[in-house]
Design a protein around this motif. Structure first.
Motif, PDB file in Angstrom:
ATOM      1  N   LYS A   1      48.884  39.373  36.998  1.00 30.21           N
ATOM      2  CA  LYS A   1      47.878  40.126  37.747  1.00 30.21           C
ATOM      3  C   LYS A   1      46.519  40.048  37.050  1.00 30.21           C
ATOM      4  CE  LYS A   1      49.085  43.899  39.901  1.00 30.21           C
ATOM      5  NZ  LYS A   1      49.444  45.289  40.235  1.00 30.21           N
ATOM      6  N   SER A   2      46.534  40.144  35.727  1.00 30.16           N
ATOM      7  CA  SER A   2      45.280  40.034  34.972  1.00 30.16           C
ATOM      8  C   SER A   2      44.653  38.655  35.138  1.00 30.16           C
ATOM      9  CB  SER A   2      45.533  40.299  33.490  1.00 30.16           C
ATOM     10  OG  SER A   2      46.026  41.589  33.297  1.00 30.16           O
ATOM     11  N   ALA A   3      45.478  37.626  35.140  1.00 26.79           N
ATOM     12  CA  ALA A   3      44.960  36.270  35.326  1.00 26.79           C
ATOM     13  C   ALA A   3      44.348  36.108  36.723  1.00 26.79           C
ATOM     14  CB  ALA A   3      46.071  35.244  35.112  1.00 26.79           C
ATOM     15  N   ARG A   4      44.994  36.686  37.746  1.00 26.23           N
ATOM     16  CA  ARG A   4      44.430  36.608  39.105  1.00 26.23           C
ATOM     17  C   ARG A   4      43.110  37.338  39.201  1.00 26.23           C
ATOM     18  NH1 ARG A   4      48.912  38.975  42.457  1.00 26.23           N
ATOM     19  NH2 ARG A   4      49.864  39.176  40.453  1.00 26.23           N
ATOM     20  N   ILE A   5      43.011  38.514  38.563  1.00 23.81           N
ATOM     21  CA  ILE A   5      41.768  39.285  38.586  1.00 23.81           C
ATOM     22  C   ILE A   5      40.656  38.502  37.897  1.00 23.81           C
ATOM     23  CG2 ILE A   5      40.638  41.353  37.677  1.00 23.81           C
ATOM     24  CD1 ILE A   5      43.289  42.821  38.149  1.00 23.81           C
ATOM     25  N   LEU A   6      40.964  37.928  36.733  1.00 21.57           N
ATOM     26  CA  LEU A   6      39.971  37.148  36.007  1.00 21.57           C
ATOM     27  C   LEU A   6      39.500  35.954  36.831  1.00 21.57           C
ATOM     28  CD1 LEU A   6      38.450  36.667  33.331  1.00 21.57           C
ATOM     29  CD2 LEU A   6      40.397  35.296  32.612  1.00 21.57           C
ATOM     30  N   LYS A   7      40.430  35.286  37.489  1.00 17.90           N
ATOM     31  CA  LYS A   7      40.083  34.124  38.307  1.00 17.90           C
ATOM     32  C   LYS A   7      39.195  34.525  39.488  1.00 17.90           C
ATOM     33  CE  LYS A   7      42.285  30.366  40.856  1.00 17.90           C
ATOM     34  NZ  LYS A   7      43.560  29.789  41.281  1.00 17.90           N
ATOM     35  N   SER A   8      39.532  35.626  40.157  1.00 11.97           N
ATOM     36  CA  SER A   8      38.730  36.044  41.312  1.00 11.97           C
ATOM     37  C   SER A   8      37.347  36.530  40.888  1.00 11.97           C
ATOM     38  CB  SER A   8      39.461  37.118  42.112  1.00 11.97           C
ATOM     39  OG  SER A   8      39.535  38.317  41.368  1.00 11.97           O
ATOM     40  N   GLU A   9      37.272  37.218  39.739  1.00 12.29           N
ATOM     41  CA  GLU A   9      35.964  37.676  39.257  1.00 12.29           C
ATOM     42  C   GLU A   9      35.084  36.483  38.891  1.00 12.29           C
ATOM     43  OE1 GLU A   9      34.572  40.688  39.005  1.00 12.29           O
ATOM     44  OE2 GLU A   9      36.306  41.740  39.820  1.00 12.29           O
ATOM     45  N   ALA A  10      35.665  35.481  38.242  1.00 14.15           N
ATOM     46  CA  ALA A  10      34.892  34.288  37.888  1.00 14.15           C
ATOM     47  C   ALA A  10      34.421  33.563  39.138  1.00 14.15           C
ATOM     48  CB  ALA A  10      35.731  33.363  37.014  1.00 14.15           C
ATOM     49  N   LYS A  11      35.288  33.478  40.147  1.00 14.48           N
ATOM     50  CA  LYS A  11      34.916  32.824  41.404  1.00 14.48           C
ATOM     51  C   LYS A  11      33.802  33.603  42.105  1.00 14.48           C
ATOM     52  CE  LYS A  11      37.082  31.018  45.582  1.00 14.48           C
ATOM     53  NZ  LYS A  11      38.340  30.907  46.332  1.00 14.48           N
ATOM     54  N   ALA A  12      33.886  34.946  42.070  1.00 16.13           N
ATOM     55  CA  ALA A  12      32.855  35.772  42.699  1.00 16.13           C
ATOM     56  C   ALA A  12      31.524  35.615  41.970  1.00 16.13           C
ATOM     57  CB  ALA A  12      33.282  37.231  42.714  1.00 16.13           C
ATOM     58  N   MET A  13      31.572  35.541  40.651  1.00 13.85           N
ATOM     59  CA  MET A  13      30.324  35.369  39.891  1.00 13.85           C
ATOM     60  C   MET A  13      29.692  34.021  40.182  1.00 13.85           C
ATOM     61  SD  MET A  13      31.269  37.093  36.242  1.00 13.85           S
ATOM     62  CE  MET A  13      29.724  36.643  35.510  1.00 13.85           C
ATOM     63  N   LYS A  14      30.511  32.966  40.300  1.00 11.82           N
ATOM     64  CA  LYS A  14      29.972  31.646  40.617  1.00 11.82           C
ATOM     65  C   LYS A  14      29.334  31.644  41.999  1.00 11.82           C
ATOM     66  CE  LYS A  14      32.854  28.612  37.836  1.00 11.82           C
ATOM     67  NZ  LYS A  14      33.869  27.552  37.855  1.00 11.82           N
ATOM     68  N   SER A  15      30.007  32.251  42.987  1.00 13.10           N
ATOM     69  CA  SER A  15      29.455  32.252  44.343  1.00 13.10           C
ATOM     70  C   SER A  15      28.199  33.113  44.419  1.00 13.10           C
ATOM     71  CB  SER A  15      30.500  32.720  45.352  1.00 13.10           C
ATOM     72  OG  SER A  15      30.819  34.082  45.149  1.00 13.10           O
ATOM     73  N   ASP A  16      28.144  34.215  43.661  1.00 15.14           N
ATOM     74  CA  ASP A  16      26.942  35.040  43.638  1.00 15.14           C
ATOM     75  C   ASP A  16      25.787  34.286  42.994  1.00 15.14           C
ATOM     76  OD1 ASP A  16      28.206  37.114  44.881  1.00 15.14           O
ATOM     77  OD2 ASP A  16      28.469  38.339  43.076  1.00 15.14           O
ATOM     78  N   GLY A  17      26.069  33.520  41.957  1.00 16.14           N
ATOM     79  CA  GLY A  17      25.032  32.745  41.283  1.00 16.14           C
ATOM     80  C   GLY A  17      24.453  31.682  42.191  1.00 16.14           C
TER      81      GLY A  17
ATOM     82  N   ILE B   1      35.677  43.745  45.984  1.00 14.26           N
ATOM     83  CA  ILE B   1      36.189  42.516  45.389  1.00 14.26           C
ATOM     84  C   ILE B   1      37.690  42.674  45.252  1.00 14.26           C
ATOM     85  CG2 ILE B   1      36.244  41.069  43.329  1.00 14.26           C
ATOM     86  CD1 ILE B   1      33.378  41.830  42.833  1.00 14.26           C
ATOM     87  N   GLN B   2      38.437  41.729  45.825  1.00 12.82           N
ATOM     88  CA  GLN B   2      39.892  41.770  45.737  1.00 12.82           C
ATOM     89  C   GLN B   2      40.362  40.838  44.647  1.00 12.82           C
ATOM     90  OE1 GLN B   2      41.522  40.960  49.548  1.00 12.82           O
ATOM     91  NE2 GLN B   2      41.073  42.984  50.332  1.00 12.82           N
ATOM     92  N   ALA B   3      41.440  41.228  43.967  1.00 12.40           N
ATOM     93  CA  ALA B   3      41.976  40.427  42.878  1.00 12.40           C
ATOM     94  C   ALA B   3      42.585  39.134  43.403  1.00 12.40           C
ATOM     95  CB  ALA B   3      43.010  41.214  42.097  1.00 12.40           C
TER      96      ALA B   3
END
Length: 97
Positions: A34-50, A74-76
């Motif tokens: 679950k932590s790995a999924r959250i980290l992956k989604s947060e990184a993807k969200a940061m890239k798309s926001d950038g 933001i969903q995990a």
């Protein structure tokens, strides 16, 4: 340092079972996933926001009579609503500390 063979992997698994117990290992693996999924989604969200910030020009400040923008969630992981949380978007009125 060579590769891990089957005996080394079995030895590592036995040590893990002895240290943590057979009941806690599935819970630990689940929380790690679950932590790995959250980290992956947060990184993807940061890239798309950038990418959106670079492509779009800066928005002018909103007048005081307009309501605040809606919160974004933001969903995990897709379909995982238990770990989603609302996020407040920064505005020009937000002060940095």
């Amino acid at each position: 340092m060579g590769r891990l063979g089957p005996t080394e992997i079995i030895l590592i698994l036995v040590v893990l079972v002895l240290l943590f117990g057979a009941k806690k290992l599935p819970d630990m693996a689940r929380s790690l996933g679950k932590s790995a999924r959250i980290l992956k989604s947060e990184a993807k969200a940061m890239k798309s926001d950038g990418k959106q910030d670079e492509a779009a020009p800066a928005d002018p400040p909103a007048p005081a009579d307009q309501p605040a923008p809606q919160q974004r969630t933001i969903q995990a992981a897709p379909g995982d609503v238990t770990s989603s949380r609302p996020v407040t978007e920064p505005t020009d009125q937000t002060t940095k500390r």
